[in-house]
Design a protein around this motif. Structure first.
Motif, PDB file in Angstrom:
ATOM      1  N   MET A 298       0.893  -1.139   0.187  1.00 59.48           N
ATOM      2  CA  MET A 298       0.009  -0.103   0.145  1.00 59.48           C
ATOM      3  C   MET A 298       1.020   1.275   0.138  1.00 59.48           C
ATOM      4  N   SER A 299       0.766   1.933  -1.073  1.00 54.27           N
ATOM      5  CA  SER A 299       1.988   3.133  -1.255  1.00 54.27           C
ATOM      6  C   SER A 299       0.723   4.108  -1.079  1.00 54.27           C
ATOM      7  N   SER A 300       0.925   5.150  -2.025  1.00 58.69           N
ATOM      8  CA  SER A 300       0.355   6.457  -2.089  1.00 58.69           C
ATOM      9  C   SER A 300       0.678   7.243  -3.092  1.00 58.69           C
ATOM     10  N   VAL A 301      -0.391   8.126  -3.591  1.00 60.98           N
ATOM     11  CA  VAL A 301       0.017   9.091  -4.643  1.00 60.98           C
ATOM     12  C   VAL A 301       1.161  10.041  -4.246  1.00 60.98           C
ATOM     13  N   HIS A 302       1.600   9.888  -2.868  1.00 60.95           N
ATOM     14  CA  HIS A 302       2.755  10.631  -2.678  1.00 60.95           C
ATOM     15  C   HIS A 302       3.995   9.790  -2.722  1.00 60.95           C
TER      16      HIS A 302
ATOM     17  N   ASN B 106       8.478  13.025   6.026  1.00 59.63           N
ATOM     18  CA  ASN B 106       8.853  11.802   6.663  1.00 59.63           C
ATOM     19  C   ASN B 106       7.893  10.871   5.837  1.00 59.63           C
ATOM     20  N   TYR B 107       6.788  11.010   5.617  1.00 56.70           N
ATOM     21  CA  TYR B 107       5.616  10.245   4.782  1.00 56.70           C
ATOM     22  C   TYR B 107       5.783  10.039   3.369  1.00 56.70           C
ATOM     23  N   ALA B 108       6.029  11.189   2.798  1.00 57.36           N
ATOM     24  CA  ALA B 108       6.522  11.043   1.417  1.00 57.36           C
ATOM     25  C   ALA B 108       7.543  10.385   1.078  1.00 57.36           C
ATOM     26  N   ALA B 109       8.896  10.538   1.840  1.00 55.48           N
ATOM     27  CA  ALA B 109       9.841   9.605   1.739  1.00 55.48           C
ATOM     28  C   ALA B 109       9.845   8.126   1.904  1.00 55.48           C
TER      29      ALA B 109
END
Ligand code: BGC
Length: 286
Positions: free
Chosen positions: A169-173, A183-186
């Motif tokens: 589970m990744s993210s558009v980010h 931290n989240y985007a990294a």
């Protein structure tokens, strides 16, 4: 540009009827962080498609028990298991139990994740480490145990034409930079190249590794972005399809990606985001 009235002037399309019922029959799935939000919906969707499911959670015993009860209603087996995915010993104990009680693992959904937001210059090392430990190291630890079992067991063709499937589970980010959430985007950028590198390494064993990149989904992680009408309207500026995502939007994508219908899909991120990754700011202008 004002949004068109839904359905107006669109020709009706008759889709061929295909049965997707129980496409995961006989498969054993582990979903991390499955007591709420996207993980919960994914665990329930996989079970409705016929899989038995281990419902991993870190806090919220009651919620995890409720997910287990919902799954059992669909006729599948379910086990709630408390484990911190960032701890190697706890991850290994969870896989050991799953293999003892369900026999093996066919599908891993690496879902557990969190946000600890802060302005960059105020971000503490602890906030950085917590997010990287859960969102990235946790996915590494679970994927490694899953690959070990997939390789040990190999393909069982009555169950699936692949030896195993991992969905991160990744993210558009993983592609959209996010101020205030470094931290989240990294962590999600890391998930992207971890996923692709694992996929490249284990494809020869008939193991498929992919990601889902959710956009804004109505879950507890981002309540502030959708609960108040003003916030929701702001959010819509970022979503061309003009609605927030529901957890089931992701659960349904996960069923397809885990199934043999997606057997030739390997090493990709499937964005399920209503077009958030389409640079909506460029709809007019540029
Ligand atoms: C984040 C949410 C956010 C969404 C879109 C997700 O990965 O966890 O908080 O609403 O991305 O920005």
């Amino acid at each position: 540009m004002s949004a068109p009235e839904i359905g107006k002037n669109l020709p009706e399309v008759a889709l061929p009827s295909v049965s997707l019922a129980k496409v995961l029959k006989g498969q054993k799935a582990l979903v991390t962080g499955a007591n709420s939000g996207i993980g919960k919906a994914t665990a329930i969707c996989l079970a409705q498609a016929g899989a038995d499911v281990v419902v991993n959670y870190f806090s919220g015993d009651d919620a995890a028990r409720q997910v287990v009860a919902d799954i059992q209603k669909s006729g599948s087996k379910a086990i709630a298991h408390l484990a911190d995915v960032s701890r190697e010993d706890q991850v290994q104990a969870m896989f050991k139990r799953m293999i003892e009680e369900l026999g093996t693992i066919d599908i891993l959904v690496n879902n557990a994740g969190l946000q600890q937001d802060a302005a960059f210059e105020e971000m503490t090392l602890q906030q950085w480490n917590t997010v990287l430990n859960v969102n990235l190291t946790g996915q590494f630890l679970c994927a490694r145990e899953a690959v070990r079992e997939f390789k040990r067991r190999g393909v069982v063709k009555e169950v699936s034409c692949a030896a195993g499937k991992i969905i991160c589970m990744s993210s558009v980010h993983e592609v959209i930079p996010w101020a205030g959430h470094v931290n989240y985007a990294a962590s999600k950028g890391g998930v992207m190249l971890m996923m692709k590198s694992i996929a490249q390494e284990v494809a020869r064993y008939r193991i498929r590794v992919n990601s889902i990149g959710p956009g804004a989904i109505r879950t507890p992680i981002n309540t502030a972005a959708w609960e108040a009408p003003a916030a929701y309207n702001e959010l819509m500026k970022l979503i061309p399809y003009n609605r927030i995502g529901e957890p089931e939007d992701i659960g349904r994508a996960a069923v397809w990606l885990a199934s043999d219908h997606a057997d030739y899909v390997n090493g990709i991120t499937l964005f399920v985001d209503g077009g958030m990754t389409l640079y909506p700011g460029f709809a007019e202008g540029g």
